[in-house]
Enzyme design. Structure first.
Site, short mmCIF file in Angstrom:
data_model
loop_
_atom_site.label_atom_id
_atom_site.label_comp_id
_atom_site.label_asym_id
_atom_site.label_seq_id
_atom_site.Cartn_x
_atom_site.Cartn_y
_atom_site.Cartn_z
CD GLU A 104 -2.46 -1.71 2.45
OE1 GLU A 104 -2.38 -0.97 3.44
OE2 GLU A 104 -2.92 -2.86 2.48
CB SER A 148 -6.72 -6.80 -0.82
OG SER A 148 -7.63 -5.92 -1.41
CD GLU A 149 -4.20 -5.26 4.84
OE1 GLU A 149 -5.40 -5.59 4.67
OE2 GLU A 149 -3.87 -4.08 5.04
CG HIS A 196 -2.69 1.78 13.86
ND1 HIS A 196 -3.19 2.99 13.45
CD2 HIS A 196 -3.19 0.86 12.99
CE1 HIS A 196 -3.97 2.81 12.40
NE2 HIS A 196 -3.99 1.53 12.10
#
Lengths: 344, 330
Positions: free
Chosen positions: A29, A66-67, A136
């Site tokens: 990404e 879209s991991e 995160h």
């Protein structure tokens, strides 16, 4: 030699690998725009260009968010001739792709009797300590240590980051690299020429005779800081960074503890079944006779990471906690007066 | 399809027969305890498998799923090492470490079957990415069932293949049941029509028991992919005759007995044999001989699987890493 930041060193390794082998591609990404500064020159050296200009859209590819698809596609590409470097941004995004990591990336070579090789590198950053909140802030490498077939590296300095990443790209096995954001800004002299640091070789940052501190990732600079301060108290602390958790330099760890007789493990991951737990068990099994005190782990406790800086920062291993653990295993009382560490 | 050479047509029948006889034998072996665990047979789905695999070139890639034997057989993998793998022998195609669920034969472009539903779809997508980046003209095909059509990784893969124009075919083997669950009860809309959302062609082969219809649809998709036209979703309607897995006793009639009978009445292998004879491609005698030859091949594969040794204990530690055969923590 030139001064590089941690991120700059990663960018340099990626550029080297891209230049050396046309089969190396970078997907992820926001890699085209060089958002994280590892797919091009830094802002101050903008004229040197970004990877997109250097290598073109065929080899530098932005992905959708879209991991699972990205990780699986990288695995399939690695099985058929490419050597992808996948930028997954935050480490907690790896969970989205857990099936692909565990069931495809780690197992395919084994299940298919050695027919597949899986030369792929998955990079991700651990943003702990920056008020990024629970989604995160993870340091998830221990989960992946529990998956045979993956290699795991946790470079702690710019020079280690460059050499280890280059070796990771060369590896015909899948490598996950976990990069602590607390290290991003660190700078040191780094060799601009190509070099590789073999996976499975620990680095002794500081030699000492009273206690071994095995430190991982972001805990390494904290351990060095603690060791320097404790030297003023008359304690001789050895700081050892395994640098790679799979393979783990078991011999170096055991040999160090055999010399010092004491072990503190400083690990920013959670405590239960973590890297520190594995290293402690290793020493208990292999060097029990050398131990003069119980092993002490300095880890992040088994709680989630809160947002507020007032309550987040206390959770991670820092120089003060590491120093306290060292005093404890050396049976030295806490200093009554202010020390270099408490004053900072 | 009349342009296909006779030997290609006969080869289609040969491969369908190989799958049928291989799986019939495997089913017996499970019941006799000669195969540990279970297997998932492709009996009834041979036309769908062979129509797709024969539309691929020798160098093309393929990934598959738990209904796993037909795919490598259809792609031309020899039967002996496949059968030996089902038994867990050292001579198995994966050296005994994969088993029925994880067959792979890289020599014929078979990148592996997957025991996790849908999980190998991104693998085929990545193989297509390799072909695109290396510009080597290869095409990849992902086999998956109607059950996997509801996995997210399919749509992540289709989206990436769409934006990157990857040479990949998503082949949905719609046998109408995910174990006991009728596809229509868990699947909204028509699977093939989902392609439209990704700007790619979606094709539905209503008669998946006709090997030529499947071959025609997949060939068009392969040609399109190879010429830079990007991905296609092909949905093939078919039917498995046996239970989801061999030896499974569910105690529930989720399938109508008449429904099964009607599908068996349109058997892909019997129909194609009739077609070959009626159209003068082969004689009845030649077809009888083909049956005998294939039975002998399967028998030979069985013997091979029985005579082969089991792997040595240390093999459990091989092939985890390329440079450390014992594994990092052993």
């Amino acid at each position: 030699m030139t001064v590089m930041s941690y991120l700059g060193a990663i960018g340099a390794a990626q550029r080297e690998a891209m230049e050396a082998d046309e089969r190396v591609i970078i997907i992820g990404e926001d890699v085209e725009a060089n958002v994280y500064g590892t797919t091009g020159a830094g802002k101050s050296r903008k004229d040197k260009g970004d990877f997109l200009e250097m290598f073109g859209k065929n080899r530098i590819r932005n992905t959708p968010i879209s991991e699972e698809g990205i990780v699986g596609a990288a695995a399939g590409a690695a099985m058929t001739g490419l050597r992808p470097i996948v930028d997954l941004s935050y480490s907690s995004f790896l969970y989205m792709a857990m099936d692909q990591f565990v069931n495809q990336v780690a197992k395919n070579r084994y299940m298919f009797g050695g027919q597949a090789s899986m030369p792929v590198v998955f990079r991700s950053a651990m943003f702990y300590g920056l008020s990024t909140g629970a989604h995160h802030s993870d340091r998830p490498y221990p989960m992946f240590m529990n998956v045979p077939g993956l290699k795991i590296i946790t470079p702690a300095t710019p020079s280690d980051a460059k050499g280890l990443l280059r070796a990771a790209v060369d590896s015909d096995d899948p490598v996950l690299t976990f990069e602590a954001c607390t290290l991003w800004g660190s700078k040191e002299e780094v060799d601009e020429a190509e070099y590789r640091i073999p996976l499975g070789v620990a680095r002794t940052h500081r030699e000492g005779s009273d206690v071994t501190v095995v430190a991982i990732s972001g805990a390494v600079p904290e351990a060095i800081k603690a060791a320097n301060a404790l030297a003023e108290e008359g304690l001789s602390v050895e700081v050892l960074d395994p640098r790679t958790l799979v393979p783990l330099d078991r011999e170096a760890i055991v040999a160090s503890v055999a010399r010092t007789g004491r072990l503190v493990v400083a690990d920013p991951a959670h405590r239960t079944c973590g890297a520190a737990a594995e290293i402690s068990a290793l020493v208990a099994e292999e060097a029990f006779g050398s131990l003069r005190a119980p092993i002490v782990r300095v880890t992040t406790p088994d709680t989630q990471i809160p947002f507020s800086p007032a309550i987040e920062k206390q959770l991670y291993p820092d120089a003060m906690k590491i120093a306290a653990a060292v005093r404890r295993v050396c049976d030295v009382p806490e200093p009554a007066q202010e020390t270099a560490l408490s004053a900072r | 399809m009349s342009t296909l050479p006779n030997e290609t047509l006969v080869e289609m029948q040969r491969r369908m027969l190989r799958i049928r006889r291989f799986d019939e034998r495997a089913s017996k072996m499970v019941k006799r305890g000669q195969i540990p665990g279970t297997v998932h047979t492709s009996i009834g789905q041979e036309a769908q498998v062979v129509g797709a695999t024969m539309a691929l070139g020798d160098d093309d890639y393929m990934s598959g799923n738990h209904r796993s034997h037909g795919h490598p057989i259809g792609k031309g993998s020899p039967l002996g090492p496949l059968m030996a793998e089902l038994v867990g022998k050292a001579t198995g195609v994966c050296g005994g470490k994969g088993g029925s669920l994880h067959l792979a034969d890289f020599n014929v472009g078979s990148l592996g079957e997957s025991g996790i539903v849908g999980s190998s779809i991104p693998i085929a997508t990545g193989a297509a990415l390799s072909s695109k980046v290396l510009d080597n003209g290869r095409v990849a095909l992902a086999f998956f069932g109607d059950g996997a059509a509801n996995q997210g990784c399919l749509y992540e893969s289709m989206n990436m293949a769409g934006v990157w124009d990857l040479p990949v075919i998503y082949l949905c083997e719609n046998n109408q049941y995910a174990l006991s669950t009728p596809a229509h009860t868990v699947t909204s809309g028509v699977i093939a029509e989902r392609a439209a959302g990704f700007g790619m062609p979606g094709v539905r082969v209503e008669d998946g028991q006709d090997v030529l219809k499947v071959y025609e649809a997949v060939s068009a998709a392969v040609e399109n992919a190879r010429s830079g036209g990007g991905p296609t979703l092909v949905e093939v309607i078919t039917y498995r005759y046996n239970e989801h897995s061999e030896g499974l006793r569910l105690g529930t009639d989720y399938r109508d007995a008449l429904e099964r009978e009607s599908w068996v009445g349109r058997d892909p292998i019997l129909s194609f044999r009739k077609h070959l004879v009626d159209s003068g491609v082969a004689t009845e005698d030649e077809m009888d001989q083909l049956e005998i030859d294939v039975l002998a091949e399967v028998e030979e594969a069985f013997e091979f699987s029985q005579e082969s040794p089991f792997p040595e204990p240390e093999v459990a530690f091989l092939d985890l890493y390329t440079d450390n055969p014992i594994g990092a923590h052993a």
